[in-house]
Design a protein around this motif. Structure first.
Motif, PDB file in Angstrom:
ATOM      1  N   TRP A  41       5.768  -6.211  -3.915  1.00 20.13           N
ATOM      2  CA  TRP A  41       6.644  -5.183  -3.362  1.00 20.13           C
ATOM      3  C   TRP A  41       6.029  -4.611  -2.087  1.00 20.13           C
ATOM      4  CZ3 TRP A  41       3.513  -4.817  -7.565  1.00 20.13           C
ATOM      5  CH2 TRP A  41       2.603  -3.757  -7.643  1.00 20.13           C
ATOM      6  N   ARG A  84       5.556  -1.134   0.453  1.00 20.92           N
ATOM      7  CA  ARG A  84       5.542   0.322   0.434  1.00 20.92           C
ATOM      8  C   ARG A  84       6.141   0.855   1.745  1.00 20.92           C
ATOM      9  NH1 ARG A  84       5.931   2.952  -3.378  1.00 20.92           N
ATOM     10  NH2 ARG A  84       4.768   4.680  -2.508  1.00 20.92           N
ATOM     11  N   ASN A  93       4.973   2.707   3.902  1.00 17.59           N
ATOM     12  CA  ASN A  93       4.008   2.677   5.008  1.00 17.59           C
ATOM     13  C   ASN A  93       3.709   1.264   5.514  1.00 17.59           C
ATOM     14  OD1 ASN A  93       2.472   1.629   2.965  1.00 17.59           O
ATOM     15  ND2 ASN A  93       1.003   3.312   2.869  1.00 17.59           N
ATOM     16  N   ILE A 150       2.133  -5.273  -1.279  1.00 19.44           N
ATOM     17  CA  ILE A 150       1.304  -5.360  -2.483  1.00 19.44           C
ATOM     18  C   ILE A 150       1.759  -6.535  -3.330  1.00 19.44           C
ATOM     19  CG2 ILE A 150       0.462  -4.114  -4.523  1.00 19.44           C
ATOM     20  CD1 ILE A 150       0.954  -1.524  -3.122  1.00 19.44           C
ATOM     21  N   ARG A 188      -5.031   6.368   5.021  1.00 23.75           N
ATOM     22  CA  ARG A 188      -4.349   7.354   4.185  1.00 23.75           C
ATOM     23  C   ARG A 188      -4.342   8.715   4.866  1.00 23.75           C
ATOM     24  NH1 ARG A 188      -5.036   8.053  -2.331  1.00 23.75           N
ATOM     25  NH2 ARG A 188      -3.746   9.917  -2.488  1.00 23.75           N
ATOM     26  N   ALA A 223       0.264   6.462  -7.510  1.00 25.24           N
ATOM     27  CA  ALA A 223       1.353   6.968  -6.669  1.00 25.24           C
ATOM     28  C   ALA A 223       1.443   6.176  -5.368  1.00 25.24           C
ATOM     29  CB  ALA A 223       1.150   8.450  -6.380  1.00 25.24           C
ATOM     30  N   GLU A 224       0.283   5.898  -4.733  1.00 23.85           N
ATOM     31  CA  GLU A 224       0.282   5.151  -3.466  1.00 23.85           C
ATOM     32  C   GLU A 224       0.785   3.727  -3.662  1.00 23.85           C
ATOM     33  OE1 GLU A 224      -0.279   6.126  -0.397  1.00 23.85           O
ATOM     34  OE2 GLU A 224      -0.665   8.200  -0.990  1.00 23.85           O
ATOM     35  N   PHE A 225       0.559   3.155  -4.848  1.00 23.06           N
ATOM     36  CA  PHE A 225       1.061   1.805  -5.145  1.00 23.06           C
ATOM     37  C   PHE A 225       2.539   1.843  -5.555  1.00 23.06           C
ATOM     38  CE2 PHE A 225      -2.933  -0.946  -6.309  1.00 23.06           C
ATOM     39  CZ  PHE A 225      -3.430  -0.731  -5.039  1.00 23.06           C
ATOM     40  N   GLY A 226       3.094   3.044  -5.701  1.00 23.82           N
ATOM     41  CA  GLY A 226       4.497   3.150  -6.087  1.00 23.82           C
ATOM     42  C   GLY A 226       4.736   3.004  -7.577  1.00 23.82           C
TER      43      GLY A 226
END
Lengths: 418, 418
Positions: A102, A104, A106, A110, A417, B377-380
């Motif tokens: 997937w 993200r 930003n 991943i 980040r 959270a950052e990985f969704g």
């Protein structure tokens, strides 16, 4: 060197081999597996000579005929190992396959990718063919393996491991991808189980005592292949002929294995239509029956079941039978006394089916089929290293995918980040 | 009753609750989570009174200001817990979802379905908000949870657990779905870790000592959330500006967390172009630098790194730096000294990228991004219960899916095994 130092060195060699294994292509791994198969055939005589030593020692030590049978490497068993290696070569390699991916917001991409576990230790008992089966499954998934077999099969295990290594090395197998513990010192198992950072997973395959001991001493993760106390519940609405066939199959077709039925539960409303014929069929097959009072009332040959029967894994032509008031009572019985392995309901009622499948806390839950299907090959997963009764990582038949873990691969273009 | 009997009873209650949890719909679970959130708000004063007791006792016992800060439940932290509960209610429920399904030639239909793990024990240290966070994630996934917090936060934990239970019970939460160990006896942890058949998973969250102790005493499966010794490797072909930005972010943005960089590896061919500016930027940010001889030659403020620096998790504005000859040397360093958490390469070379991503044995491997993104959270993935450094079952950020296991559901029409 002390046993401890020996085992640490073995662990370090396995870790080094696992790093090399991570670089092998599927094609190369398959060629190595085929070379192992060829070498097993080529060294058949040496393996059978080694096996003869174990068999002679076993007879002298008074091993039972069942144990001697498990120990024996006759022609057809060696052919079975050779075929097993080729079969594993033909299986799909899970390593490197993408589980999901997937993006993200930003821009990070991943991917969740299957990777080898690393170093796997396998502790097993008398069957020497496990040496080839377990080594090939671990190798196919790019894991280094440390095998520890039973002392009664030591000569056979050594001969098989030698052939596998010599065959594999011809085609570029990393040295130490397959290692066999050569000492019979029982402390070697403790060392393996406590080798944090070197052994990533330990799988004890064998009796309850071995599995319990390894679980309790282990500092590294363990996956247990524990006993199978499997149930069939015949619901009020079951098709009687279907129930008769399923129950007979689950108990009688191969009673000595973990997915065979050990306890039959029957709804009270179908007992009169079902139990007399079922009892007659079991008696014809030579099954010893142990029932509650309601069951005993149907036939004077049914012995009284005691509380000790319900959690028992007979692995034999013995069956306990209980009449229950409802599907809920059947679920409660299974969750209380079962081993979370394989349990079946025979029913025509959708609500009963739904409750049973959702609430029975077992690795494999069946509706209208025999529990005997819980098996890697029957599930279409190819070879299996065993049937996990644990809940973490692998549950039920453990095939190649279950011998892998995953990593997250994150590709960016300079993201930081905030 | 003895501690052992108390804990066994707690385990039995949790197992009973887990059976009830298996019957709850997602809608009902979400309503219960919202009721918990409401009750936390309603009982805010009582929670803060309890927290004041812990803070006073902590001051008297001489806890550091950092520990007192972690202990404090000010308004914004309570609001954070309340929001956390609502956020978890809004997440997708993984329980019951189908992972895969297939049919067999004999007509059996096999589904692999996500189910709760059962009973999860969570051992944590000083932050009392973990009580709400961990309880909500376990509850959402229909697991019963037994929480054991640090003794310095006992009053706060009890007050939070009371609010969660009272809120949940109003909407039909099974009693004992959430239990908190109320004794400070350290043997309670051993009891939980050895409660085979009652506790399905134990998660120690805290320092290295706690995690090691739980892993070694445990008979039940453990998932470890261990330290993060994270690396960034700047390859020969890296974009220098990108490398500067990524490395600064990975070290400086929040140095006290597990996904921050602890060691910087630099290819020798880019050292002259990259290191002087990088060192200057780190010095400006107040980072203490420890390097090998090559790095020290660039700046007299760089201290000498020793062998003890490479495996060290500083969790502070300290960084070790090493110049390496190749991507292979960087991979070797990371696999030797790292903690298999998060590691990054900055490169423009596809071969270096491929080798790094395939061979670095870490849960999260990055190309051209900061390691600071390793986070649920950052990985969704929504909320996370932690970041697993283990390889089995869950690796990297552990979200709701990782708090489930699976079962095989097999539907037949009377199939028996030939």
């Amino acid at each position: 060197m002390s046993l401890h130092d020996d085992m640490i060195l073995m662990g370090e060699k396995a870790v080094a081999a696992s790093r090399e294994l991570a670089k092998l292509s599927t094609k190369k791994k398959n060629a190595i597996l085929e070379a192992m198969a060829d070498e097993l055939t080529a060294q058949k005589e040496a393996i059978q000579e080694a096996n003869a030593k174990d068999l002679a020692a076993g007879k002298e030590a008074g091993l039972s005929s069942a144990m001697l049978d498990r120990l024996e490497l006759n022609d057809s068993r060696i052919e079975g190992m050779v075929k097993g290696l080729s079969d594993v070569a033909a299986l799909k390699d899970p390593v490197g396959s993408e589980i999901s991916n997937w993006n993200r917001p930003n821009g990070l991409q991943i991917k969740k990718v299957r990777v080898p576990i690393g170093v796997i230790a396998i502790i097993f008992e008398s069957r020497p063919n496990v040496t080839a089966d377990a080594a090939s499954l671990c190798f196919k998934t790019s894991n280094a393996v440390i095998l520890r077999g039973g002392k009664e099969a030591m000569h056979s295990n050594l001969a098989i491991a030698k052939a596998l290594r010599e065959g594999g090395l011809k085609k570029g197998m990393p040295e130490n991808a397959i290692q066999l513990v050569e000492t019979t010192d029982r402390d070697a198992v403790r060392e393996l189980a406590q080798m944090t950072g070197k052994v990533d997973l330990i799988i004890p395959r064998g009796g309850e005592g071995l599995i319990k001991a390894v679980s309790e001493m282990a500092w590294v993760p363990v996956i247990k292949h524990y006993k199978g106390v499997c149930h069939t519940y015949v619901d009020a609405t079951a098709d009687v002929d279907m129930a008769l066939a399923i129950c007979e199959n689950a108990k009688v077709q191969r009673p000595g294995v973990c997915n065979a039925m050990e306890t039959l539960l029957v709804h009270k409303n179908i007992a009169n239509d079902f139990l007399p014929e079922m009892i007659a069929r079991f008696k014809k097959c030579g099954v010893e029956l142990r029932g509650d009072e309601t069951v005993q009332a149907f036939d004077s040959d049914v012995k009284a079941a005691t509380e000790a029967d319900w959690p028992e894994e007979y692995l034999d032509l013995i069956l306990s039978i209980r009449v229950v008031d409802s599907v809920e009572a059947a679920i409660e019985h299974i969750n209380t006394y079962g081993s979370h392995h394989s349990d079946a309901i025979v029913t025509a009622d959708k609500d009963s089916e739904k409750a049973f499948l959702a609430q029975v806390d077992s690795s494999s839950v069946y509706v209208n089929a025999s529990t005997r299907f819980t098996d890697g090959a029957e599930f279409g997963m190819g070879a299996e290293i065993g049937i996990s009764t644990d809940k973490l990582h692998a549950r039920g038949p453990m095939g190649l995918e279950e011998l892998t873990t995953y990593k997250f691969v994150i590709e960016g273009t300079g993201q930081t980040r905030p």
